[in-house]
Design a protein around this motif. Structure first.
Motif, PDB file in Angstrom:
ATOM      1  N   GLU A   5      44.761  31.583  35.987  1.00  0.00           N
ATOM      2  CA  GLU A   5      44.318  30.234  36.318  1.00  0.00           C
ATOM      3  C   GLU A   5      44.430  29.962  37.812  1.00  0.00           C
ATOM      4  OE1 GLU A   5      43.062  27.644  34.089  1.00  0.00           O
ATOM      5  OE2 GLU A   5      42.709  29.591  33.156  1.00  0.00           O
ATOM      6  N   ALA A   6      45.539  30.399  38.414  1.00  0.00           N
ATOM      7  CA  ALA A   6      45.725  30.175  39.851  1.00  0.00           C
ATOM      8  C   ALA A   6      44.687  30.949  40.666  1.00  0.00           C
ATOM      9  CB  ALA A   6      47.142  30.599  40.264  1.00  0.00           C
ATOM     10  N   VAL A   7      44.438  32.189  40.267  1.00  0.00           N
ATOM     11  CA  VAL A   7      43.454  33.011  40.979  1.00  0.00           C
ATOM     12  C   VAL A   7      42.067  32.378  40.911  1.00  0.00           C
ATOM     13  CG1 VAL A   7      42.193  35.204  40.876  1.00  0.00           C
ATOM     14  CG2 VAL A   7      44.693  35.200  40.807  1.00  0.00           C
ATOM     15  N   THR A   8      41.667  31.907  39.734  1.00  0.00           N
ATOM     16  CA  THR A   8      40.333  31.312  39.613  1.00  0.00           C
ATOM     17  C   THR A   8      40.210  30.046  40.452  1.00  0.00           C
ATOM     18  OG1 THR A   8      41.022  30.181  37.574  1.00  0.00           O
ATOM     19  CG2 THR A   8      39.862  32.264  37.331  1.00  0.00           C
ATOM     20  N   GLU A   9      41.285  29.280  40.560  1.00  0.00           N
ATOM     21  CA  GLU A   9      41.252  28.082  41.402  1.00  0.00           C
ATOM     22  C   GLU A   9      41.053  28.454  42.865  1.00  0.00           C
ATOM     23  OE1 GLU A   9      44.624  25.594  40.740  1.00  0.00           O
ATOM     24  OE2 GLU A   9      44.161  25.255  38.623  1.00  0.00           O
ATOM     25  N   TYR A  10      41.724  29.500  43.314  1.00  0.00           N
ATOM     26  CA  TYR A  10      41.557  29.931  44.708  1.00  0.00           C
ATOM     27  C   TYR A  10      40.156  30.507  44.948  1.00  0.00           C
ATOM     28  CZ  TYR A  10      46.383  29.117  46.062  1.00  0.00           C
ATOM     29  OH  TYR A  10      47.583  28.517  46.376  1.00  0.00           O
ATOM     30  N   LEU A  11      39.613  31.204  43.961  1.00  0.00           N
ATOM     31  CA  LEU A  11      38.252  31.713  44.114  1.00  0.00           C
ATOM     32  C   LEU A  11      37.255  30.561  44.231  1.00  0.00           C
ATOM     33  CD1 LEU A  11      38.206  34.715  41.606  1.00  0.00           C
ATOM     34  CD2 LEU A  11      38.023  34.838  44.094  1.00  0.00           C
ATOM     35  N   ASP A  12      37.492  29.501  43.481  1.00  0.00           N
ATOM     36  CA  ASP A  12      36.646  28.313  43.602  1.00  0.00           C
ATOM     37  C   ASP A  12      36.809  27.670  44.977  1.00  0.00           C
ATOM     38  OD1 ASP A  12      35.376  28.393  41.158  1.00  0.00           O
ATOM     39  OD2 ASP A  12      36.903  27.191  40.146  1.00  0.00           O
ATOM     40  N   GLN A  13      38.031  27.689  45.471  1.00  0.00           N
ATOM     41  CA  GLN A  13      38.306  27.082  46.772  1.00  0.00           C
ATOM     42  C   GLN A  13      37.586  27.810  47.902  1.00  0.00           C
ATOM     43  OE1 GLN A  13      42.514  26.565  47.725  1.00  0.00           O
ATOM     44  NE2 GLN A  13      42.123  26.969  49.883  1.00  0.00           N
ATOM     45  N   ILE A  14      37.643  29.127  47.898  1.00  0.00           N
ATOM     46  CA  ILE A  14      37.097  29.854  49.038  1.00  0.00           C
ATOM     47  C   ILE A  14      35.574  29.853  49.067  1.00  0.00           C
ATOM     48  CG2 ILE A  14      39.125  31.348  49.187  1.00  0.00           C
ATOM     49  CD1 ILE A  14      37.343  33.605  48.021  1.00  0.00           C
ATOM     50  N   ILE A  15      34.939  29.782  47.895  1.00  0.00           N
ATOM     51  CA  ILE A  15      33.477  29.858  47.893  1.00  0.00           C
ATOM     52  C   ILE A  15      32.871  28.599  48.490  1.00  0.00           C
ATOM     53  CG2 ILE A  15      32.932  28.845  45.637  1.00  0.00           C
ATOM     54  CD1 ILE A  15      31.029  31.263  45.259  1.00  0.00           C
ATOM     55  N   ASN A  16      33.619  27.513  48.493  1.00  0.00           N
ATOM     56  CA  ASN A  16      33.109  26.273  49.078  1.00  0.00           C
ATOM     57  C   ASN A  16      33.167  26.273  50.596  1.00  0.00           C
ATOM     58  OD1 ASN A  16      32.514  25.010  46.608  1.00  0.00           O
ATOM     59  ND2 ASN A  16      34.647  24.406  46.342  1.00  0.00           N
ATOM     60  N   ASN A  17      33.879  27.221  51.164  1.00  0.00           N
ATOM     61  CA  ASN A  17      34.094  27.244  52.608  1.00  0.00           C
ATOM     62  C   ASN A  17      33.470  28.506  53.197  1.00  0.00           C
ATOM     63  OD1 ASN A  17      35.232  27.557  55.250  1.00  0.00           O
ATOM     64  ND2 ASN A  17      36.889  26.167  54.673  1.00  0.00           N
ATOM     65  N   ILE A  18      32.426  28.338  53.970  1.00  0.00           N
ATOM     66  CA  ILE A  18      31.701  29.490  54.513  1.00  0.00           C
ATOM     67  C   ILE A  18      32.577  30.330  55.437  1.00  0.00           C
ATOM     68  CG2 ILE A  18      30.769  28.363  56.588  1.00  0.00           C
ATOM     69  CD1 ILE A  18      28.077  29.749  55.904  1.00  0.00           C
ATOM     70  N   HIS A  19      33.591  29.717  56.037  1.00  0.00           N
ATOM     71  CA  HIS A  19      34.464  30.468  56.951  1.00  0.00           C
ATOM     72  C   HIS A  19      35.331  31.462  56.180  1.00  0.00           C
ATOM     73  CE1 HIS A  19      33.053  27.730  59.968  1.00  0.00           C
ATOM     74  NE2 HIS A  19      33.462  26.698  59.258  1.00  0.00           N
ATOM     75  N   TYR A  20      35.796  31.076  54.993  1.00  0.00           N
ATOM     76  CA  TYR A  20      36.502  32.035  54.149  1.00  0.00           C
ATOM     77  C   TYR A  20      35.570  33.182  53.777  1.00  0.00           C
ATOM     78  CZ  TYR A  20      40.368  28.798  53.148  1.00  0.00           C
ATOM     79  OH  TYR A  20      41.451  27.971  53.238  1.00  0.00           O
ATOM     80  N   MET A  21      34.374  32.824  53.343  1.00  0.00           N
ATOM     81  CA  MET A  21      33.440  33.816  52.814  1.00  0.00           C
ATOM     82  C   MET A  21      33.010  34.835  53.861  1.00  0.00           C
ATOM     83  SD  MET A  21      32.779  33.259  49.543  1.00  0.00           S
ATOM     84  CE  MET A  21      31.173  33.992  49.265  1.00  0.00           C
ATOM     85  N   GLN A  22      32.919  34.413  55.111  1.00  0.00           N
ATOM     86  CA  GLN A  22      32.301  35.261  56.123  1.00  0.00           C
ATOM     87  C   GLN A  22      33.240  35.721  57.242  1.00  0.00           C
ATOM     88  OE1 GLN A  22      29.497  36.459  55.504  1.00  0.00           O
ATOM     89  NE2 GLN A  22      28.632  35.062  54.003  1.00  0.00           N
ATOM     90  N   CYS A  23      34.355  35.035  57.450  1.00  0.00           N
ATOM     91  CA  CYS A  23      35.196  35.347  58.608  1.00  0.00           C
ATOM     92  C   CYS A  23      36.351  36.297  58.296  1.00  0.00           C
ATOM     93  CB  CYS A  23      35.752  34.059  59.213  1.00  0.00           C
ATOM     94  SG  CYS A  23      34.475  33.000  59.920  1.00  0.00           S
ATOM     95  N   TYR A  24      36.676  36.466  57.021  1.00  0.00           N
ATOM     96  CA  TYR A  24      37.767  37.356  56.653  1.00  0.00           C
ATOM     97  C   TYR A  24      37.234  38.513  55.813  1.00  0.00           C
ATOM     98  CZ  TYR A  24      40.758  33.427  57.968  1.00  0.00           C
ATOM     99  OH  TYR A  24      41.374  32.407  58.654  1.00  0.00           O
TER     100      TYR A  24
END
Length: 253
Positions: free
Chosen positions: A187-206
Motif C-alpha cells: 500500500e505504501a509503495v503504490t501511494e508513492y508511485l502515485d505521488q511521483i507520477i504527478n510530478n514531472i521532476h521525479y519522472m525525469q530528473c532522477y
C-alpha cells in the motif's frame, strides 16, 4: 490497477523462474541498467506542460477503468513526457497523443486481452478522431523513439526490487505476521508511485532505479522498519547514503 506489473511484461520474472536462474542475476541487472542509460534526455521545454496534470489524471483514470498495470501507466507517462518535450502540439491534439502513448505502452506491457481498443480510447474523448489518425500518429510516435520503447520506469524497478524489501529476520516476531507487513508495504509503495507520477521532476530528473530504491526505503520507514538493509543494497547496488536525498524529498512532500 492493483498490480505493479502485468505478467506478460518483458520486465517480469516469475519467482519460481528467478530461483532457477540465480546465476544470471548480474546479467539481468546489467541489461536493465543499460536500458535505463538509454533513456532520452529531458529538457523541460514542453510547450504543453500546462496540460500535463490533466493528461496524467486522464491516463490514470483510463488505466484504472481498464485494469492496466502501474508499469503500463508509468511507461505511458514517460513516453508522453518525452514526446511532448520534443514537439510543439496544438492543444486540440494533446488528448490523442495521450491515447496513442497509452496504446503503445499497453501493447508493450499488457496481454492481448487487456490492451484497450482504439474505439474505446476514442470514446473516452468523445470520438474526436478517426482510426487513421490514430494509426498515423502511432507510427509518428514510434518513429520518434526509433521503435525502441524498452525504457524501465520507477514502477518496473520497484517491482524488481520488491523481492528484497524485507528479510527473514525482519519478520520474526512481527505483530500481525508477514502477510500484514507485506500488505502495508504494498500500500505504501503504490501511494508513492502515485505521488511521483504527478510530478514531472521525479519522472525525469532522477534515475528510475534510484527513485524506486527511495520509494522502497520510504515505504519501509512507514511500516516501522529501518530505511535500508543489506539485501536491498546487494540487489539495487545503492547504499543508504546514495538514496538519502531522494528519500528526504519523497517523505517531506
Amino acid at each position: 490497477m492493483r498490480d505493479f506489473m502485468n505478467k506478460n511484461s518483458v520486465f517480469y520474472l516469475q519467482r519460481e523462474v528467478w530461483d532457477d536462474i540465480k546465476e544470471y542475476k548480474e546479467n539481468f541487472k546489467e541489461v536493465i541498467k543499460q536500458r535505463e542509460r538509454n533513456r532520452i534526455p529531458f529538457f523541460h521545454q514542453s510547450p504543453q506542460y500546462p496540460y500535463r496534470q490533466h493528461l496524467v489524471e486522464y491516463i490514470k483514470r483510463v488505466c484504472m477503468e481498464k485494469k492496466l498495470s502501474y508499469c503500463c501507466l508509468h511507461l505511458c507517462v514517460y513516453l508522453l513526457d518525452i514526446f511532448m518535450d520534443n514537439h510543439s502540439i496544438i492543444p486540440e491534439r494533446v488528448l490523442i497523443i495521450a491515447n496513442v502513448c497509452l496504446l503503445i505502452a499497453a501493447k508493450f506491457e499488457e496481454s492481448n486481452m487487456t490492451i484497450p481498443k482504439i474505439a474505446d480510447l476514442n470514446a473516452a474523448i468523445n470520438n474526436r478522431y478517426t482510426l487513421k489518425e490514430y494509426q498515423d500518429l502511432e507510427l509518428i510516435v514510434l518513429k520518434f523513439f526509433h521503435w525502441y520503447i524498452m525504457f524501465p520506469t520507477a514502477a518496473h524497478y520497484t517491482h524488481y526490487y520488491m523481492q528484497a524489501i524485507i528479510t527473514n529476520e525482519e519478520v520474526k516476531d512481527r505483530e500481525g505476521g508477514v502477510r500484514a507487513l507485506v500488505y502495508n508495504l504494498h500500500e505504501a509503495v503504490t501511494e508513492y508511485l502515485d505521488q511521483i507520477i504527478n510530478n514531472i521532476h521525479y519522472m525525469q530528473c532522477y534515475p528510475p532505479s534510484k527513485l524506486a530504491a527511495a520509494i522502497l526505503a520510504a515505504s519501509r520507514l512507514e511500516v516501522g522498519l529501518s530505511s535500508w538493509n543489506e539485501q536491498l543494497e546487494n540487489l539495487t547496488d545503492y547504499k543508504k547514503e546514495d538514496i538519502h536525498e531522494v528519500l528526504f524529498i519523497l517523505m517531506v512532500k
